[in-house]
Design a protein around this motif. Sequence first.
Motif, PDB file in Angstrom:
ATOM      1  N   SER A   1      69.672   3.134  37.916  1.00  0.00           N
ATOM      2  CA  SER A   1      68.984   1.887  38.239  1.00  0.00           C
ATOM      3  C   SER A   1      69.992   0.907  38.816  1.00  0.00           C
ATOM      4  CB  SER A   1      68.323   1.293  36.994  1.00  0.00           C
ATOM      5  OG  SER A   1      67.595   0.138  37.373  1.00  0.00           O
ATOM      6  N   SER A   2      69.764   0.513  40.069  1.00  0.00           N
ATOM      7  CA  SER A   2      70.713  -0.388  40.736  1.00  0.00           C
ATOM      8  C   SER A   2      70.057  -1.734  41.013  1.00  0.00           C
ATOM      9  CB  SER A   2      71.182   0.266  42.046  1.00  0.00           C
ATOM     10  OG  SER A   2      71.830  -0.682  42.855  1.00  0.00           O
ATOM     11  N   LYS A   3      70.628  -2.774  40.465  1.00  0.00           N
ATOM     12  CA  LYS A   3      70.242  -4.154  40.775  1.00  0.00           C
ATOM     13  C   LYS A   3      68.758  -4.399  40.554  1.00  0.00           C
ATOM     14  CE  LYS A   3      73.735  -3.932  44.351  1.00  0.00           C
ATOM     15  NZ  LYS A   3      73.918  -3.672  45.769  1.00  0.00           N
TER      16      LYS A   3
ATOM     17  N   ASP B   1      59.477 -11.452  47.401  1.00  0.00           N
ATOM     18  CA  ASP B   1      58.730 -10.601  48.313  1.00  0.00           C
ATOM     19  C   ASP B   1      59.612  -9.439  48.755  1.00  0.00           C
ATOM     20  OD1 ASP B   1      57.197  -9.386  50.158  1.00  0.00           O
ATOM     21  OD2 ASP B   1      56.700 -11.195  51.283  1.00  0.00           O
ATOM     22  N   TRP B   2      59.540  -8.353  47.988  1.00  0.00           N
ATOM     23  CA  TRP B   2      60.423  -7.212  48.247  1.00  0.00           C
ATOM     24  C   TRP B   2      60.032  -6.480  49.509  1.00  0.00           C
ATOM     25  CZ3 TRP B   2      64.734  -7.412  45.888  1.00  0.00           C
ATOM     26  CH2 TRP B   2      64.813  -7.993  44.622  1.00  0.00           C
ATOM     27  N   GLU B   3      58.728  -6.463  49.785  1.00  0.00           N
ATOM     28  CA  GLU B   3      58.299  -5.684  50.947  1.00  0.00           C
ATOM     29  C   GLU B   3      58.866  -6.273  52.234  1.00  0.00           C
ATOM     30  OE1 GLU B   3      54.090  -5.164  50.655  1.00  0.00           O
ATOM     31  OE2 GLU B   3      54.277  -4.119  48.750  1.00  0.00           O
TER      32      GLU B   3
ATOM     33  N   ASP C   1      59.177   2.106  41.600  1.00  0.00           N
ATOM     34  CA  ASP C   1      59.327   0.723  42.065  1.00  0.00           C
ATOM     35  C   ASP C   1      57.981   0.014  41.963  1.00  0.00           C
ATOM     36  OD1 ASP C   1      61.809  -0.623  43.811  1.00  0.00           O
ATOM     37  OD2 ASP C   1      59.876  -1.622  44.109  1.00  0.00           O
ATOM     38  N   GLY C   2      58.048  -1.307  41.940  1.00  0.00           N
ATOM     39  CA  GLY C   2      56.824  -2.108  41.864  1.00  0.00           C
ATOM     40  C   GLY C   2      56.269  -2.465  43.228  1.00  0.00           C
ATOM     41  N   ALA C   3      56.973  -2.146  44.298  1.00  0.00           N
ATOM     42  CA  ALA C   3      56.532  -2.517  45.645  1.00  0.00           C
ATOM     43  C   ALA C   3      56.083  -1.269  46.398  1.00  0.00           C
ATOM     44  CB  ALA C   3      57.668  -3.208  46.399  1.00  0.00           C
ATOM     45  N   PRO C   4      54.756  -1.119  46.606  1.00  0.00           N
ATOM     46  CA  PRO C   4      54.263   0.092  47.264  1.00  0.00           C
ATOM     47  C   PRO C   4      54.879   0.326  48.642  1.00  0.00           C
ATOM     48  CG  PRO C   4      52.443  -1.145  46.283  1.00  0.00           C
ATOM     49  CD  PRO C   4      53.664  -2.004  46.138  1.00  0.00           C
TER      50      PRO C   4
ATOM     51  N   HIS D   1      54.536   4.293  41.486  1.00  0.00           N
ATOM     52  CA  HIS D   1      54.404   2.840  41.460  1.00  0.00           C
ATOM     53  C   HIS D   1      54.353   2.371  40.011  1.00  0.00           C
ATOM     54  CE1 HIS D   1      51.849  -0.928  41.788  1.00  0.00           C
ATOM     55  NE2 HIS D   1      53.034  -1.223  42.259  1.00  0.00           N
ATOM     56  N   ALA D   2      55.269   1.509  39.623  1.00  0.00           N
ATOM     57  CA  ALA D   2      55.270   0.992  38.248  1.00  0.00           C
ATOM     58  C   ALA D   2      55.899  -0.389  38.239  1.00  0.00           C
ATOM     59  CB  ALA D   2      56.047   1.927  37.323  1.00  0.00           C
ATOM     60  N   GLU D   3      55.286  -1.266  37.512  1.00  0.00           N
ATOM     61  CA  GLU D   3      55.802  -2.626  37.342  1.00  0.00           C
ATOM     62  C   GLU D   3      56.554  -2.671  36.017  1.00  0.00           C
ATOM     63  OE1 GLU D   3      56.265  -6.371  38.878  1.00  0.00           O
ATOM     64  OE2 GLU D   3      55.116  -4.782  39.810  1.00  0.00           O
TER      65      GLU D   3
ATOM     66  N   HIS E   1      65.930  -4.848  55.501  1.00  0.00           N
ATOM     67  CA  HIS E   1      67.239  -5.378  55.129  1.00  0.00           C
ATOM     68  C   HIS E   1      67.871  -4.567  54.001  1.00  0.00           C
ATOM     69  CE1 HIS E   1      70.303  -8.391  55.014  1.00  0.00           C
ATOM     70  NE2 HIS E   1      70.164  -8.492  53.712  1.00  0.00           N
ATOM     71  N   LEU E   2      67.062  -4.215  52.998  1.00  0.00           N
ATOM     72  CA  LEU E   2      67.577  -3.407  51.883  1.00  0.00           C
ATOM     73  C   LEU E   2      68.013  -2.025  52.375  1.00  0.00           C
ATOM     74  CD1 LEU E   2      65.026  -4.195  49.001  1.00  0.00           C
ATOM     75  CD2 LEU E   2      67.454  -4.800  49.050  1.00  0.00           C
ATOM     76  N   GLU E   3      67.246  -1.487  53.336  1.00  0.00           N
ATOM     77  CA  GLU E   3      67.596  -0.158  53.848  1.00  0.00           C
ATOM     78  C   GLU E   3      68.902  -0.235  54.661  1.00  0.00           C
ATOM     79  OE1 GLU E   3      64.402   1.909  55.792  1.00  0.00           O
ATOM     80  OE2 GLU E   3      65.387   3.837  55.450  1.00  0.00           O
TER      81      GLU E   3
ATOM     82  N   GLY F   1      63.558   1.063  40.096  1.00  0.00           N
ATOM     83  CA  GLY F   1      63.755  -0.070  41.016  1.00  0.00           C
ATOM     84  C   GLY F   1      64.447   0.442  42.265  1.00  0.00           C
ATOM     85  N   SER F   2      63.841   1.482  42.844  1.00  0.00           N
ATOM     86  CA  SER F   2      64.512   2.303  43.857  1.00  0.00           C
ATOM     87  C   SER F   2      64.596   1.643  45.231  1.00  0.00           C
ATOM     88  CB  SER F   2      63.774   3.638  43.970  1.00  0.00           C
ATOM     89  OG  SER F   2      62.375   3.409  44.035  1.00  0.00           O
ATOM     90  N   GLY F   3      63.886   0.536  45.438  1.00  0.00           N
ATOM     91  CA  GLY F   3      63.951  -0.130  46.746  1.00  0.00           C
ATOM     92  C   GLY F   3      63.495   0.801  47.849  1.00  0.00           C
TER      93      GLY F   3
HETATM   94  C1  SAM Z   1      67.653  -5.745  44.703  1.00  0.00           C
HETATM   95  S1  SAM Z   1      66.483  -4.470  44.944  1.00  0.00           S
HETATM   96  C2  SAM Z   1      67.495  -3.046  44.622  1.00  0.00           C
HETATM   97  C3  SAM Z   1      67.014  -1.841  45.359  1.00  0.00           C
HETATM   98  C4  SAM Z   1      67.913  -0.620  45.212  1.00  0.00           C
HETATM   99  N1  SAM Z   1      67.920  -0.118  43.857  1.00  0.00           N
HETATM  100  C5  SAM Z   1      69.313  -0.967  45.665  1.00  0.00           C
HETATM  101  O1  SAM Z   1      70.221  -0.993  44.859  1.00  0.00           O
HETATM  102  O2  SAM Z   1      69.484  -1.225  46.877  1.00  0.00           O
HETATM  103  C6  SAM Z   1      65.478  -4.547  43.486  1.00  0.00           C
HETATM  104  C7  SAM Z   1      64.346  -3.525  43.490  1.00  0.00           C
HETATM  105  O3  SAM Z   1      63.716  -3.567  42.221  1.00  0.00           O
HETATM  106  C8  SAM Z   1      62.324  -3.678  42.394  1.00  0.00           C
HETATM  107  N2  SAM Z   1      61.816  -4.512  41.294  1.00  0.00           N
HETATM  108  C9  SAM Z   1      62.197  -5.763  40.981  1.00  0.00           C
HETATM  109  N3  SAM Z   1      61.524  -6.215  39.909  1.00  0.00           N
HETATM  110  C10 SAM Z   1      60.699  -5.208  39.539  1.00  0.00           C
HETATM  111  C11 SAM Z   1      59.739  -5.051  38.505  1.00  0.00           C
HETATM  112  N4  SAM Z   1      59.487  -6.031  37.637  1.00  0.00           N
HETATM  113  N5  SAM Z   1      59.073  -3.876  38.424  1.00  0.00           N
HETATM  114  C12 SAM Z   1      59.305  -2.878  39.294  1.00  0.00           C
HETATM  115  N6  SAM Z   1      60.198  -2.958  40.291  1.00  0.00           N
HETATM  116  C13 SAM Z   1      60.881  -4.108  40.428  1.00  0.00           C
HETATM  117  C14 SAM Z   1      62.109  -4.338  43.742  1.00  0.00           C
HETATM  118  O4  SAM Z   1      60.847  -3.993  44.302  1.00  0.00           O
HETATM  119  C15 SAM Z   1      63.277  -3.802  44.523  1.00  0.00           C
HETATM  120  O5  SAM Z   1      62.940  -2.600  45.168  1.00  0.00           O
END
Ligand code: SAM
Length: 304
Positions: free
Chosen positions: A136-138, A25-27, A91-94, A117-119, A32-34, A68-70
Amino acid sequence: MSPHDDSAHAHPHGHGHGHQHGDLDWEAMAAHLENSGELHLPVLSRTAARLGELLGPDRQVRRVLDIGSGPGVMTCVLAETFTDAEVVAVDGAPALLDHTRGRAERLGVGPRVAVRHAELPEGLDAGLGTADLIWSSKAVHHVGDQQGVLDALAGMLNPGGLLAVAEGGLPPRFLPRDIGTGRPGLQARLDAVQEHWFEIMRAELPGSVALVEDWPAMLRRAGLTQVSSFTLLLDLPAPLGAPARAFLHAQLIRLREMMSESLDTEDVKTLDLLLDPDAPDGILHRPDAFLLSATTVHTGVRPV
Ligand SMILES: C[S@@+](CC[C@H](N)C(=O)[O-])C[C@H]1O[C@@H](n2cnc3c(N)ncnc32)[C@H](O)[C@@H]1O
Protein backbone atom coordinates in the motif's frame (compact mmCIF):
# COMPACT_ATOMS: atom_id res chain seq x y z
CA MET A 1 4.92 17.73 -4.03
CA SER A 2 4.22 16.84 -0.51
CA PRO A 3 6.50 14.39 1.26
CA HIS A 4 3.41 12.25 1.51
CA ASP A 5 2.05 11.93 -1.99
CA ASP A 6 1.34 13.58 -5.29
CA SER A 7 -2.13 14.61 -4.16
CA ALA A 8 -0.95 17.84 -2.59
CA HIS A 9 -2.02 19.53 -5.75
CA ALA A 10 -5.67 18.77 -4.99
CA HIS A 11 -7.53 20.81 -2.47
CA PRO A 12 -8.84 19.02 0.63
CA HIS A 13 -12.28 20.33 -0.20
CA GLY A 14 -11.95 19.07 -3.80
CA HIS A 15 -14.12 20.69 -6.41
CA GLY A 16 -13.65 18.10 -9.12
CA HIS A 17 -16.26 15.97 -10.73
CA GLY A 18 -16.45 12.23 -10.71
CA HIS A 19 -16.07 9.92 -7.80
CA GLN A 20 -14.46 11.33 -4.71
CA HIS A 21 -13.36 9.94 -1.40
CA GLY A 22 -11.83 11.97 1.37
CA ASP A 23 -13.03 14.89 -0.77
CA LEU A 24 -10.17 14.50 -3.25
CA ASP A 25 -10.87 14.01 -6.93
CA TRP A 26 -8.62 11.07 -7.71
CA GLU A 27 -10.05 10.40 -11.13
CA ALA A 28 -9.00 13.85 -12.31
CA MET A 29 -5.49 12.98 -11.22
CA ALA A 30 -5.26 9.69 -13.11
CA ALA A 31 -2.87 10.86 -15.83
CA HIS A 32 -0.71 12.73 -13.36
CA LEU A 33 -0.47 9.75 -10.99
CA GLU A 34 0.40 7.49 -13.91
CA ASN A 35 3.14 9.89 -15.11
CA SER A 36 4.51 10.00 -11.59
CA GLY A 37 4.44 6.20 -11.38
CA GLU A 38 6.20 5.83 -14.72
CA LEU A 39 8.96 8.24 -13.69
CA HIS A 40 9.36 6.17 -10.53
CA LEU A 41 9.46 2.84 -12.39
CA PRO A 42 13.15 2.18 -11.57
CA VAL A 43 12.36 2.69 -7.86
CA LEU A 44 9.19 0.59 -8.04
CA SER A 45 11.05 -2.29 -9.71
CA ARG A 46 13.82 -2.20 -7.09
CA THR A 47 11.17 -2.03 -4.36
CA ALA A 48 9.36 -5.09 -5.70
CA ALA A 49 12.66 -6.98 -5.90
CA ARG A 50 13.43 -6.00 -2.27
CA LEU A 51 9.98 -7.22 -1.17
CA GLY A 52 10.77 -10.54 -2.85
CA GLU A 53 14.03 -10.75 -0.90
CA LEU A 54 12.23 -9.99 2.36
CA LEU A 55 9.70 -12.74 1.64
CA GLY A 56 12.57 -15.13 1.02
CA PRO A 57 13.38 -17.49 -1.85
CA ASP A 58 11.23 -20.34 -0.51
CA ARG A 59 8.05 -18.32 -0.20
CA GLN A 60 5.39 -19.09 -2.80
CA VAL A 61 3.73 -15.76 -3.56
CA ARG A 62 0.32 -16.70 -4.89
CA ARG A 63 -1.76 -13.63 -4.10
CA VAL A 64 -0.80 -9.96 -3.81
CA LEU A 65 -3.06 -7.05 -2.84
CA ASP A 66 -2.24 -3.46 -3.85
CA ILE A 67 -4.35 -1.30 -1.53
CA GLY A 68 -5.07 2.21 -2.88
CA SER A 69 -3.52 1.16 -6.16
CA GLY A 70 -4.11 4.40 -8.09
CA PRO A 71 -3.54 3.97 -11.84
CA GLY A 72 -1.91 0.58 -11.26
CA VAL A 73 1.72 1.24 -12.11
CA MET A 74 3.00 -0.70 -9.09
CA THR A 75 0.21 -3.29 -9.50
CA CYS A 76 1.74 -4.18 -12.87
CA VAL A 77 5.31 -4.12 -11.51
CA LEU A 78 4.19 -6.56 -8.80
CA ALA A 79 2.61 -8.81 -11.44
CA GLU A 80 5.84 -8.72 -13.46
CA THR A 81 7.93 -9.51 -10.36
CA PHE A 82 5.79 -12.22 -8.76
CA THR A 83 5.13 -14.27 -11.83
CA ASP A 84 3.05 -16.98 -10.10
CA ALA A 85 0.78 -14.52 -8.33
CA GLU A 86 -2.65 -13.08 -8.90
CA VAL A 87 -2.32 -9.35 -8.14
CA VAL A 88 -5.46 -7.54 -7.02
CA ALA A 89 -5.63 -3.75 -7.35
CA VAL A 90 -7.98 -2.29 -4.73
CA ASP A 91 -9.10 1.34 -4.97
CA GLY A 92 -12.07 3.58 -4.29
CA ALA A 93 -11.92 5.32 -7.68
CA PRO A 94 -13.44 3.24 -10.50
CA ALA A 95 -11.71 5.28 -13.23
CA LEU A 96 -8.32 4.47 -11.73
CA LEU A 97 -9.22 0.79 -11.69
CA ASP A 98 -10.12 1.07 -15.40
CA HIS A 99 -6.69 2.61 -15.96
CA THR A 100 -5.13 -0.31 -14.12
CA ARG A 101 -6.97 -2.85 -16.21
CA GLY A 102 -5.91 -1.12 -19.44
CA ARG A 103 -2.31 -0.87 -18.31
CA ALA A 104 -2.19 -4.53 -17.29
CA GLU A 105 -3.55 -5.56 -20.71
CA ARG A 106 -1.02 -3.37 -22.52
CA LEU A 107 1.87 -4.84 -20.51
CA GLY A 108 0.73 -8.43 -21.01
CA VAL A 109 -0.06 -9.19 -17.37
CA GLY A 110 -3.83 -8.74 -17.76
CA PRO A 111 -4.75 -12.37 -17.02
CA ARG A 112 -3.10 -12.18 -13.57
CA VAL A 113 -4.31 -8.70 -12.59
CA ALA A 114 -7.74 -8.26 -11.05
CA VAL A 115 -9.35 -5.04 -9.83
CA ARG A 116 -11.68 -4.56 -6.87
CA HIS A 117 -13.60 -1.42 -6.08
CA ALA A 118 -13.52 -0.80 -2.33
CA GLU A 119 -13.78 2.26 -0.15
CA LEU A 120 -11.48 2.19 2.87
CA PRO A 121 -11.79 1.46 5.68
CA GLU A 122 -15.22 -0.24 5.30
CA GLY A 123 -14.15 -2.07 2.13
CA LEU A 124 -11.49 -3.98 4.02
CA ASP A 125 -14.22 -6.05 5.66
CA ALA A 126 -15.79 -6.83 2.32
CA GLY A 127 -14.01 -10.06 1.62
CA LEU A 128 -10.87 -8.97 -0.20
CA GLY A 129 -9.42 -12.31 0.85
CA THR A 130 -5.98 -13.13 2.17
CA ALA A 131 -2.61 -12.48 0.56
CA ASP A 132 1.06 -13.40 0.81
CA LEU A 133 2.05 -9.80 0.12
CA ILE A 134 0.07 -6.63 0.76
CA TRP A 135 1.44 -3.42 -0.75
CA SER A 136 0.00 0.00 0.00
CA SER A 137 1.61 3.22 -1.18
CA LYS A 138 0.48 6.65 -0.01
CA ALA A 139 -3.07 5.49 0.64
CA VAL A 140 -3.22 4.65 4.38
CA HIS A 141 -2.78 8.35 5.22
CA HIS A 142 -6.04 9.09 3.40
CA VAL A 143 -8.01 7.15 6.02
CA GLY A 144 -8.95 8.67 9.37
CA ASP A 145 -7.83 5.73 11.52
CA GLN A 146 -4.43 4.77 10.09
CA GLN A 147 -3.69 2.23 12.83
CA GLY A 148 -7.09 0.62 12.24
CA VAL A 149 -6.23 0.15 8.54
CA LEU A 150 -2.85 -1.40 9.37
CA ASP A 151 -4.51 -3.74 11.89
CA ALA A 152 -7.03 -4.85 9.25
CA LEU A 153 -4.34 -5.33 6.57
CA ALA A 154 -2.14 -7.33 8.96
CA GLY A 155 -5.12 -9.57 9.64
CA MET A 156 -5.50 -10.27 5.91
CA LEU A 157 -1.97 -11.67 5.57
CA ASN A 158 -1.35 -15.38 5.31
CA PRO A 159 1.04 -16.59 8.05
CA GLY A 160 4.56 -15.55 7.05
CA GLY A 161 3.14 -12.97 4.65
CA LEU A 162 4.54 -9.44 4.29
CA LEU A 163 2.82 -6.07 4.67
CA ALA A 164 4.68 -3.20 2.99
CA VAL A 165 3.51 0.40 3.29
CA ALA A 166 5.14 3.31 1.49
CA GLU A 167 4.57 6.28 3.76
CA GLY A 168 6.71 9.18 4.90
CA GLY A 169 9.85 9.59 2.84
CA LEU A 170 11.11 13.04 1.95
CA PRO A 171 9.69 15.88 -0.09
CA PRO A 172 11.20 15.78 -3.59
CA ARG A 173 13.76 18.37 -4.65
CA PHE A 174 13.93 19.66 -8.19
CA LEU A 175 15.52 23.13 -8.13
CA PRO A 176 18.64 24.73 -6.65
CA ARG A 177 18.10 26.72 -3.43
CA ASP A 178 18.75 29.95 -5.34
CA ILE A 179 17.28 29.88 -8.84
CA GLY A 180 18.30 33.45 -9.69
CA THR A 181 14.71 34.71 -9.45
CA GLY A 182 12.72 35.65 -6.36
CA ARG A 183 13.70 34.78 -2.81
CA PRO A 184 15.94 31.72 -2.40
CA GLY A 185 14.37 28.71 -0.67
CA LEU A 186 11.12 28.51 -2.65
CA GLN A 187 10.85 24.74 -2.30
CA ALA A 188 11.13 24.84 1.48
CA ARG A 189 8.27 27.35 1.59
CA LEU A 190 6.18 25.21 -0.77
CA ASP A 191 6.82 22.26 1.56
CA ALA A 192 5.56 24.25 4.54
CA VAL A 193 2.33 25.16 2.72
CA GLN A 194 1.82 21.53 1.73
CA GLU A 195 2.40 20.32 5.28
CA HIS A 196 -0.35 22.69 6.36
CA TRP A 197 -2.60 21.35 3.57
CA PHE A 198 -1.85 17.80 4.70
CA GLU A 199 -2.73 18.63 8.30
CA ILE A 200 -6.13 20.01 7.22
CA MET A 201 -6.72 17.05 4.89
CA ARG A 202 -6.10 14.59 7.75
CA ALA A 203 -8.13 16.56 10.30
CA GLU A 204 -11.14 16.63 7.96
CA LEU A 205 -11.16 12.87 7.29
CA PRO A 206 -14.07 11.01 8.88
CA GLY A 207 -13.02 9.37 12.15
CA SER A 208 -9.64 11.10 12.04
CA VAL A 209 -7.38 9.78 14.81
CA ALA A 210 -4.27 11.71 15.83
CA LEU A 211 -1.27 9.46 16.43
CA VAL A 212 2.50 9.54 16.36
CA GLU A 213 3.27 8.54 12.79
CA ASP A 214 5.95 6.07 13.80
CA TRP A 215 5.25 3.57 11.02
CA PRO A 216 7.49 0.77 12.33
CA ALA A 217 5.83 1.05 15.77
CA MET A 218 2.41 1.04 14.11
CA LEU A 219 3.27 -2.15 12.20
CA ARG A 220 4.44 -3.80 15.46
CA ARG A 221 1.20 -2.72 17.15
CA ALA A 222 -0.65 -4.43 14.30
CA GLY A 223 0.97 -7.68 15.45
CA LEU A 224 3.71 -7.88 12.82
CA THR A 225 7.30 -8.99 13.45
CA GLN A 226 10.64 -8.52 11.64
CA VAL A 227 9.66 -4.91 11.12
CA SER A 228 12.11 -2.91 9.02
CA SER A 229 12.28 0.10 6.71
CA PHE A 230 14.21 0.97 3.59
CA THR A 231 14.43 4.06 1.42
CA LEU A 232 15.10 4.17 -2.31
CA LEU A 233 16.04 7.23 -4.32
CA LEU A 234 14.83 8.39 -7.66
CA ASP A 235 17.81 10.40 -8.82
CA LEU A 236 17.31 12.12 -12.17
CA PRO A 237 20.15 14.66 -12.52
CA ALA A 238 20.03 17.80 -14.65
CA PRO A 239 19.42 18.22 -17.49
CA LEU A 240 16.02 16.57 -17.16
CA GLY A 241 14.24 14.79 -19.98
CA ALA A 242 10.86 15.88 -21.27
CA PRO A 243 8.69 13.45 -19.19
CA ALA A 244 10.16 14.61 -15.87
CA ARG A 245 9.79 18.26 -16.93
CA ALA A 246 6.16 17.67 -17.90
CA PHE A 247 5.54 16.01 -14.53
CA LEU A 248 7.08 18.95 -12.62
CA HIS A 249 5.16 21.43 -14.75
CA ALA A 250 1.88 19.68 -13.91
CA GLN A 251 2.76 19.62 -10.22
CA LEU A 252 3.61 23.32 -10.20
CA ILE A 253 0.38 24.19 -12.03
CA ARG A 254 -1.62 22.49 -9.27
CA LEU A 255 0.40 24.17 -6.55
CA ARG A 256 -0.14 27.54 -8.22
CA GLU A 257 -3.88 26.88 -8.53
CA MET A 258 -4.48 25.56 -5.07
CA MET A 259 -1.93 27.19 -2.81
CA SER A 260 -1.21 30.65 -4.18
CA GLU A 261 -3.33 32.23 -1.42
CA SER A 262 -0.87 30.88 1.14
CA LEU A 263 2.22 32.19 -0.68
CA ASP A 264 3.48 35.77 -0.83
CA THR A 265 3.27 37.67 -4.12
CA GLU A 266 6.97 37.27 -4.85
CA ASP A 267 6.72 33.47 -4.65
CA VAL A 268 3.58 33.48 -6.82
CA LYS A 269 5.50 35.54 -9.40
CA THR A 270 8.35 33.03 -9.28
CA LEU A 271 5.89 30.18 -9.79
CA ASP A 272 4.45 32.00 -12.81
CA LEU A 273 7.91 32.29 -14.32
CA LEU A 274 8.61 28.60 -13.69
CA LEU A 275 5.31 27.73 -15.35
CA ASP A 276 5.79 29.93 -18.44
CA PRO A 277 6.17 27.41 -21.28
CA ASP A 278 8.20 29.87 -23.36
CA ALA A 279 10.53 31.23 -20.67
CA PRO A 280 14.11 29.89 -20.82
CA ASP A 281 14.01 29.92 -16.98
CA GLY A 282 10.71 28.00 -16.91
CA ILE A 283 10.68 24.45 -15.57
CA LEU A 284 10.21 23.09 -19.11
CA HIS A 285 13.53 24.54 -20.29
CA ARG A 286 15.86 25.58 -17.47
CA PRO A 287 19.09 23.58 -17.48
CA ASP A 288 19.37 23.25 -13.69
CA ALA A 289 16.09 21.36 -13.03
CA PHE A 290 16.59 17.87 -11.60
CA LEU A 291 14.42 15.38 -9.71
CA LEU A 292 15.52 13.79 -6.46
CA SER A 293 12.86 11.88 -4.57
CA ALA A 294 13.10 9.46 -1.64
CA THR A 295 10.49 6.74 -1.10
CA THR A 296 10.46 5.02 2.28
CA VAL A 297 8.86 1.59 2.66
CA HIS A 298 8.03 0.04 6.04
CA THR A 299 7.56 -3.72 6.21
CA GLY A 300 6.49 -6.35 8.71
CA VAL A 301 5.78 -10.07 8.67
CA ARG A 302 2.76 -11.89 10.06
CA PRO A 303 4.10 -14.49 12.49
CA VAL A 304 3.66 -18.10 11.40
C1 SAM B 1 -1.79 9.26 -3.57
S1 SAM B 1 -2.67 8.04 -4.46
C2 SAM B 1 -1.47 6.73 -4.46
C3 SAM B 1 -1.62 5.83 -5.64
C4 SAM B 1 -0.55 4.76 -5.75
N1 SAM B 1 -0.63 3.80 -4.68
C5 SAM B 1 0.82 5.41 -5.78
O1 SAM B 1 1.59 5.25 -4.86
O2 SAM B 1 1.10 6.12 -6.78
C6 SAM B 1 -3.86 7.45 -3.28
C7 SAM B 1 -4.78 6.38 -3.85
O3 SAM B 1 -5.57 5.87 -2.79
C8 SAM B 1 -6.93 5.87 -3.18
N2 SAM B 1 -7.72 6.18 -1.98
C9 SAM B 1 -7.62 7.26 -1.19
N3 SAM B 1 -8.50 7.20 -0.18
C10 SAM B 1 -9.17 6.04 -0.34
C11 SAM B 1 -10.22 5.40 0.37
N4 SAM B 1 -10.76 5.95 1.46
N5 SAM B 1 -10.67 4.20 -0.09
C12 SAM B 1 -10.14 3.63 -1.18
N6 SAM B 1 -9.15 4.18 -1.90
C13 SAM B 1 -8.68 5.37 -1.50
C14 SAM B 1 -7.07 6.95 -4.23
O4 SAM B 1 -8.16 6.69 -5.11
C15 SAM B 1 -5.73 6.89 -4.91
O5 SAM B 1 -5.75 5.98 -5.98
